[in-house]
Structure formats: C-alpha cells, structure tokens
Design a protein around this motif. Structure first.
Motif, PDB file in Angstrom:
ATOM      1  N   SER A   1     -29.037   4.008 -25.219  1.00  0.00           N
ATOM      2  CA  SER A   1     -28.722   2.811 -24.767  1.00  0.00           C
ATOM      3  C   SER A   1     -29.524   1.781 -25.528  1.00  0.00           C
ATOM      4  O   SER A   1     -28.827   0.550 -25.819  1.00  0.00           O
ATOM      5  CB  SER A   1     -28.898   2.458 -23.439  1.00  0.00           C
ATOM      6  OG  SER A   1     -30.344   2.603 -23.053  1.00  0.00           O
ATOM      7  N   ASN A   2     -30.691   2.010 -26.007  1.00  0.00           N
ATOM      8  CA  ASN A   2     -31.390   1.082 -26.805  1.00  0.00           C
ATOM      9  C   ASN A   2     -30.657   0.743 -28.251  1.00  0.00           C
ATOM     10  O   ASN A   2     -30.831  -0.315 -28.797  1.00  0.00           O
ATOM     11  CB  ASN A   2     -32.680   1.315 -26.922  1.00  0.00           C
ATOM     12  CG  ASN A   2     -33.642   1.048 -25.743  1.00  0.00           C
ATOM     13  OD1 ASN A   2     -34.072  -0.335 -25.397  1.00  0.00           O
ATOM     14  ND2 ASN A   2     -34.001   1.864 -25.000  1.00  0.00           N
TER      15      ASN A   2
ATOM     16  N   TRP B   1     -27.726  -3.714 -17.317  1.00  0.00           N
ATOM     17  CA  TRP B   1     -28.409  -3.007 -18.411  1.00  0.00           C
ATOM     18  C   TRP B   1     -29.225  -1.706 -17.614  1.00  0.00           C
ATOM     19  O   TRP B   1     -28.924  -0.810 -18.267  1.00  0.00           O
ATOM     20  CB  TRP B   1     -29.312  -3.913 -19.351  1.00  0.00           C
ATOM     21  CG  TRP B   1     -30.023  -3.035 -20.110  1.00  0.00           C
ATOM     22  CD1 TRP B   1     -31.081  -2.375 -20.318  1.00  0.00           C
ATOM     23  CD2 TRP B   1     -29.611  -3.175 -21.741  1.00  0.00           C
ATOM     24  NE1 TRP B   1     -31.361  -1.856 -21.664  1.00  0.00           N
ATOM     25  CE2 TRP B   1     -30.518  -2.247 -22.317  1.00  0.00           C
ATOM     26  CE3 TRP B   1     -28.306  -3.539 -22.250  1.00  0.00           C
ATOM     27  CZ2 TRP B   1     -30.282  -1.954 -23.485  1.00  0.00           C
ATOM     28  CZ3 TRP B   1     -28.166  -3.082 -23.746  1.00  0.00           C
ATOM     29  CH2 TRP B   1     -28.947  -2.390 -24.296  1.00  0.00           C
ATOM     30  N   ASN B   2     -29.962  -1.934 -16.694  1.00  0.00           N
ATOM     31  CA  ASN B   2     -30.710  -0.834 -16.284  1.00  0.00           C
ATOM     32  C   ASN B   2     -29.746   0.326 -15.785  1.00  0.00           C
ATOM     33  O   ASN B   2     -30.257   1.297 -15.680  1.00  0.00           O
ATOM     34  CB  ASN B   2     -31.730  -1.602 -15.337  1.00  0.00           C
ATOM     35  CG  ASN B   2     -33.100  -1.894 -15.876  1.00  0.00           C
ATOM     36  OD1 ASN B   2     -33.036  -1.995 -17.073  1.00  0.00           O
ATOM     37  ND2 ASN B   2     -33.770  -2.918 -14.952  1.00  0.00           N
TER      38      ASN B   2
ATOM     39  N   ASN C   1     -38.734  -0.313 -20.783  1.00  0.00           N
ATOM     40  CA  ASN C   1     -37.361   0.625 -20.368  1.00  0.00           C
ATOM     41  C   ASN C   1     -37.793   2.015 -20.015  1.00  0.00           C
ATOM     42  O   ASN C   1     -37.306   2.300 -19.072  1.00  0.00           O
ATOM     43  CB  ASN C   1     -36.520   0.723 -21.643  1.00  0.00           C
ATOM     44  CG  ASN C   1     -35.886  -0.935 -22.104  1.00  0.00           C
ATOM     45  OD1 ASN C   1     -35.416  -0.820 -23.115  1.00  0.00           O
ATOM     46  ND2 ASN C   1     -35.941  -1.641 -21.305  1.00  0.00           N
TER      47      ASN C   1
ATOM     48  N   ALA D   1     -32.251   6.190 -22.119  1.00  0.00           N
ATOM     49  CA  ALA D   1     -32.882   5.197 -22.902  1.00  0.00           C
ATOM     50  C   ALA D   1     -32.867   5.228 -24.450  1.00  0.00           C
ATOM     51  O   ALA D   1     -32.408   4.140 -25.098  1.00  0.00           O
ATOM     52  CB  ALA D   1     -34.478   5.374 -22.389  1.00  0.00           C
TER      53      ALA D   1
ATOM     54  N   LEU E   1     -23.142  -1.967 -21.753  1.00  0.00           N
ATOM     55  CA  LEU E   1     -24.578  -2.162 -22.407  1.00  0.00           C
ATOM     56  C   LEU E   1     -24.013  -3.171 -23.718  1.00  0.00           C
ATOM     57  O   LEU E   1     -24.799  -3.984 -23.990  1.00  0.00           O
ATOM     58  CB  LEU E   1     -24.703  -0.901 -23.386  1.00  0.00           C
ATOM     59  CG  LEU E   1     -25.346   0.334 -22.273  1.00  0.00           C
ATOM     60  CD1 LEU E   1     -25.523   1.524 -23.028  1.00  0.00           C
ATOM     61  CD2 LEU E   1     -26.703  -0.375 -21.719  1.00  0.00           C
TER      62      LEU E   1
ATOM     63  N   CYS F   1     -26.901   0.932 -16.517  1.00  0.00           N
ATOM     64  CA  CYS F   1     -26.087   1.789 -17.674  1.00  0.00           C
ATOM     65  C   CYS F   1     -26.879   2.614 -18.392  1.00  0.00           C
ATOM     66  O   CYS F   1     -26.658   3.562 -18.631  1.00  0.00           O
ATOM     67  CB  CYS F   1     -25.360   0.692 -18.509  1.00  0.00           C
ATOM     68  SG  CYS F   1     -23.854  -0.321 -17.814  1.00  0.00           S
ATOM     69  N   MET F   2     -28.181   2.050 -18.496  1.00  0.00           N
ATOM     70  CA  MET F   2     -29.418   2.698 -19.323  1.00  0.00           C
ATOM     71  C   MET F   2     -29.521   4.021 -18.719  1.00  0.00           C
ATOM     72  O   MET F   2     -30.057   5.191 -18.960  1.00  0.00           O
ATOM     73  CB  MET F   2     -30.720   1.645 -19.788  1.00  0.00           C
ATOM     74  CG  MET F   2     -31.541   2.604 -20.237  1.00  0.00           C
ATOM     75  SD  MET F   2     -33.192   1.458 -20.503  1.00  0.00           S
ATOM     76  CE  MET F   2     -33.455   1.350 -18.782  1.00  0.00           C
ATOM     77  N   TYR F   3     -29.726   3.905 -17.600  1.00  0.00           N
ATOM     78  CA  TYR F   3     -30.041   4.929 -16.417  1.00  0.00           C
ATOM     79  C   TYR F   3     -29.017   6.318 -16.524  1.00  0.00           C
ATOM     80  O   TYR F   3     -29.272   7.250 -16.921  1.00  0.00           O
ATOM     81  CB  TYR F   3     -30.098   4.677 -15.103  1.00  0.00           C
ATOM     82  CG  TYR F   3     -30.420   5.762 -14.152  1.00  0.00           C
ATOM     83  CD1 TYR F   3     -31.911   6.312 -13.928  1.00  0.00           C
ATOM     84  CD2 TYR F   3     -29.599   6.608 -13.336  1.00  0.00           C
ATOM     85  CE1 TYR F   3     -32.221   7.418 -13.125  1.00  0.00           C
ATOM     86  CE2 TYR F   3     -29.733   7.681 -12.885  1.00  0.00           C
ATOM     87  CZ  TYR F   3     -31.211   8.137 -12.559  1.00  0.00           C
ATOM     88  OH  TYR F   3     -31.581   9.197 -11.632  1.00  0.00           O
TER      89      TYR F   3
END
Length: 313
Positions: free
Chosen positions: A249-250, A237-238, A171, A246, A11, A240-242
């Motif tokens: 990660s944001n 990003w997606n 997201n 959310a 991220l 790692c965000m998963y």
C-alpha cells in the motif's frame, strides 16, 4: 468488482486526494500559521470521527491498557509527522521535500514490516517498486526545481528524510492494532492524542491569522482538509492498507506527487514537462505490476473483531 481492486482503487483515490491538497494547502498557508492550520484540520475532524464510530460500531471507547500505545502513535504519527512535513517544506526546496518525503517511504515500510507483520517481499514487489521509484523521481525532478544538496537546505532535507522513516513506523504500528480494532477506531484515537500533543505548539500562532479577512476559499480549504483529507482519507487508507498490506500500500503514495503536479497545473498554471509525463507513466506501470500479483494469505487477513468489553475511555 473484486475486493482487491476496490482496495487498490481506494489507495489511489486517497493518494490523489492528498496530492491535490498540496495546492489547496499552499493557498491556505498564505493566511494561516502552519501549525494552527494543522490543528484546525485534525481538531475539527475529531467530532466527525466520534460520530461515525458511534453510528457504525455502537461505542467510541478503547481499553485503558491501549491508551499509552495510542498516545505514543498519535505523538509520533500525527504531531511529529505533521510538524516535520510542514517545516521540511519551509527549510528546503519543494523538489527536495517531495522527493525525500515520498521516495524512501515504501522502502522503509518494506524494511520495517517484518517487525510488525508477516508480510513477504516478492520479486514482483521489488521490480514494480523500483519502476515506481524511477517514475516518482522523474515526476518530481522533471519540473522547474532540481534536487539541491546545498548546506542551506540540509536541515529541511534531514526533516524530510525523517518523515520517510517515521511515516512507515506510524503505518505499521497502527496495523498491529487493527487486528483487534477497526481502522476507524484506531484512526480516531490516534488523531485525538496527536491533536492534544499539538495544541500547546499553537500558543502564539492564533494571533498571526487575520480571521476577519478570511474568505470563502479559506473555509472551503479547511473543510476539504477536515472532511476529505482527514476523516474520509484516514479511514479509507487504513482500511485498504490493512487488507493490501503495509508494504504494497505504501508504494501507492507515489501517486501523491503526480496528483500534486496536476493540481499545480490547474491551480497555479504550472507547466507539466514531458519528463514528468513519462515519470507518471513509469509510476503507473510499476503500481499496476504490483497490483496484479496474487497476495499470499498472511496475518493481515485476520478478521477485525469487535472491541472487547471492559473499562474504556
């Protein structure tokens, strides 16, 4: 290395990549129409997404029943979001756009998260997020430009603030699909639909670019946007965000303006103020505080399954 730290590192890495792109894109905008540059970025990335998807997962399709949802996500999260980002910068100051684009984003992500996931908001997240918000404000406002609420900037301010609302929804809606499909597959088709919706908006813009005068630097900026900022960045990003969630990660988007300040220093000889360095320290402390919390198991820990068999496009 612990997978958690790999995800947090991913991220941060992508936030730095996107932050550096502020300087690279600023140079490119001197020669390109903004929407034309955006469609080059996403349109040229699509073949790479399909190639990687085919090589890694053996197929590239999605069920027909997902087409309307992915088309809507692409329209909102790629077409509308990109256009609002570009024109918020055009119609307000860089400080206003940066602050209103970045600072409220994680807050809205936390507010909207219960609508899409079972993520919980902990006291550590609130404290760490608050410290990070202070840090990012110091980074953005500690430079030459100050926050300006004059009437001539209100349209751009409204667009920038809208970005911080639309972005988290993009997201979170993507995350709901990642419980059944890989981040790569979701990213690929989101960008496909977003690019298709953006294409009609470029009519009349292609002639504004003097293609004969483009140099190596312009093509390198396109390559950076296509391969690094889009293909690599969206997938990492997606993914790692998963894993991280959310909401958490944001908050790592706060590294974007700090990276943009550093890019400005090296590319445009812009001064880095002491207040900005203090802000970067606060931001880093807040993100580290968030990162060391042990994440509770939730619905995001479900494995990513292979695409179901059936009709695909």
């Amino acid at each position: 290395m612990n997978n958690k730290w790999l995800n947090y590192g991913g991220l941060v890495l992508i936030a730095v990549v996107w932050g550096a792109n502020f300087g690279i894109s600023r140079l490119a905008m001197e020669s390109f129409n903004p929407i034309v540059f955006s469609i080059l970025r996403f349109g040229l990335a699509i073949p790479f997404f399909f190639l990687i998807l085919k090589l890694t997962e053996g197929s590239v399709g999605i069920p027909w029943r997902l087409v309307p949802k992915l088309a809507l996500i692409g329209l909102v999260g790629v077409t509308m979001l990109e256009i609002m980002v570009m024109y918020s910068i055009k119609y307000t100051t860089l400080a206003n756009a940066s602050l209103l684009n970045v600072a409220p984003w994680p807050i809205f992500a936390a507010i909207f998260a219960p609508l899409f996931t079972r993520e919980s908001i902990t006291m550590r997240l609130v404290v760490g997020g608050g410290i990070s918000i202070v840090g990012v404000c110091l980074v953005i406002l500690g430079g030459g430009e100050s926050f300006n609420l004059s009437s001539e900037n209100m349209l751009g301010n409204a667009m920038a603030f809208a970005v911080s609302i639309i972005g988290p929804l993009f997201n979170l809606s993507s995350m709901s699909l990642m419980k059944q499909y890989s981040a790569l597959r979701v990213s690929t088709w989101t960008i496909v639909f977003g690019t298709l919706f953006m294409l009609p908006l470029t009519f009349g813009g292609w002639g504004q670019t003097n293609w004969a005068e483009l140099g190596t630097g312009h093509y390198l900026s396109i390559a950076y946007n296509v391969l690094i900022c889009t293909v690599v960045a969206f997938v990492i990003w997606n993914a790692c965000m998963y894993k991280v969630g959310a909401t958490r990660s944001n908050f790592f988007r706060y590294a974007v303006p700090a990276a943009a300040v550093v890019a400005g220093y090296f590319m445009f000889d812009e001064r880095i103020a002491l207040l900005q360095m203090c802000g970067a320290g606060c931001m880093a402390a807040g993100l580290i505080w968030i990162s060391i919390e042990r994440k509770r198991p939730d619905s995001n820990e479900l494995p990513i399954s292979a695409p179901p068999q059936g009709q695909i496009v």
